[in-house]
Write a protein that holds these residues in place. Structure first.
Motif, PDB file in Angstrom:
ATOM      1  N   SER A  93     -20.825  -3.065   0.920  1.00 11.22           N
ATOM      2  CA  SER A  93     -20.372  -2.500   2.180  1.00 11.22           C
ATOM      3  C   SER A  93     -21.193  -1.266   2.559  1.00 11.22           C
ATOM      4  N   ASP A 138     -13.714   0.410   4.496  1.00 17.19           N
ATOM      5  CA  ASP A 138     -13.939  -0.792   3.697  1.00 17.19           C
ATOM      6  C   ASP A 138     -13.642  -0.559   2.221  1.00 17.19           C
ATOM      7  N   THR A 163     -11.200  -8.231   3.296  1.00 16.85           N
ATOM      8  CA  THR A 163     -11.314  -7.188   2.276  1.00 16.85           C
ATOM      9  C   THR A 163     -10.101  -7.114   1.360  1.00 16.85           C
ATOM     10  N   ILE A 186     -10.913  -2.525   0.121  1.00 15.96           N
ATOM     11  CA  ILE A 186     -11.334  -3.335  -1.026  1.00 15.96           C
ATOM     12  C   ILE A 186     -10.569  -2.926  -2.282  1.00 15.96           C
TER      13      ILE A 186
END
Length: 198
Positions: free
Chosen positions: A153, A47, A126, A51
């Motif tokens: 996250s 994640d 994301t 991101i």
């Protein structure tokens, strides 16, 4: 800057908390008390990379090549359908779950990565959405927003995985597993159908 980070965290949490393939797997592994630290860390690292990749501009690249998302969409739908059918079959034999041999760490790692990176919604949420929202805060503050989303996250996956592990002794009954597998199977198949419909 603190309010931008908080906005990023709340936005990230809002997107990630929806039940999906990845969350269902983390929950299941937590309840099984099986390689949960590895699963949680892989989900967090994936994640965070997505991101920050979206914030750096990968979202624009993905938007220019929709064929990549199309491939991911069909591959993800097939994988989710397989996982859903497998969960429904397990729900028919709830006692088998308690007697089931532990999975190898490598298998759990590959499953975690597949449920993460074969899901086009992961990229849309994301990379594209969070990346776009982050970039609305300007060249410097965008990284603060992204950091806030990354913290969200981290909090979510740690709470989901370790929270499930803490409750595993209470919930470790064949009937509980049967209900969980039934719900996971339905969610996976619904997600697979939604992916095929675009």
């Amino acid at each position: 800057m603190l309010s931008i980070a908080a906005t990023g965290m709340v936005t990230g949490l809002g997107l990630i908390m929806a039940i999906g393939a990845q969350n269902a797997f983390v929950l299941r592994q937590g309840l099984r008390r099986e390689h949960i630290s590895v699963v949680v860390m892989l989900c967090i690292i994936s994640d965070v990379l997505l991101i920050f990749g979206g914030t750096a501009g990968i979202g624009a690249l993905v938007a220019r090549f929709p064929a990549a998302l199309e491939i991911l969409r069909w591959g993800g739908a097939a994988y989710l359908a397989w996982w859903g059918i497998r969960s429904l079959v397990s729900a028919l034999r709830p006692a088998a779950l308690t007697a089931q041999a532990p999975r190898a760490k490598g298998t759990v790692i590959l499953t975690t990565l597949a449920l993460t990176f074969l899901n086009p919604h992961v990229y849309l949420d994301t990379v594209v959405l969070l990346g776009s929202l982050a970039n609305q805060h300007g060249p410097d503050a965008r990284w603060v927003f992204a950091a806030g989303a990354a913290v969200g996250s981290c909090l979510w996956f740690a709470a989901l995985g370790y929270g499930a592990r803490s409750l595993s002794r209470v919930l470790n009954r064949p009937r509980t597993w049967q209900i969980l597998d039934l719900l996971i199977g339905i969610v996976m198949l619904v997600l697979a159908v939604r992916l095929t419909l675009g």
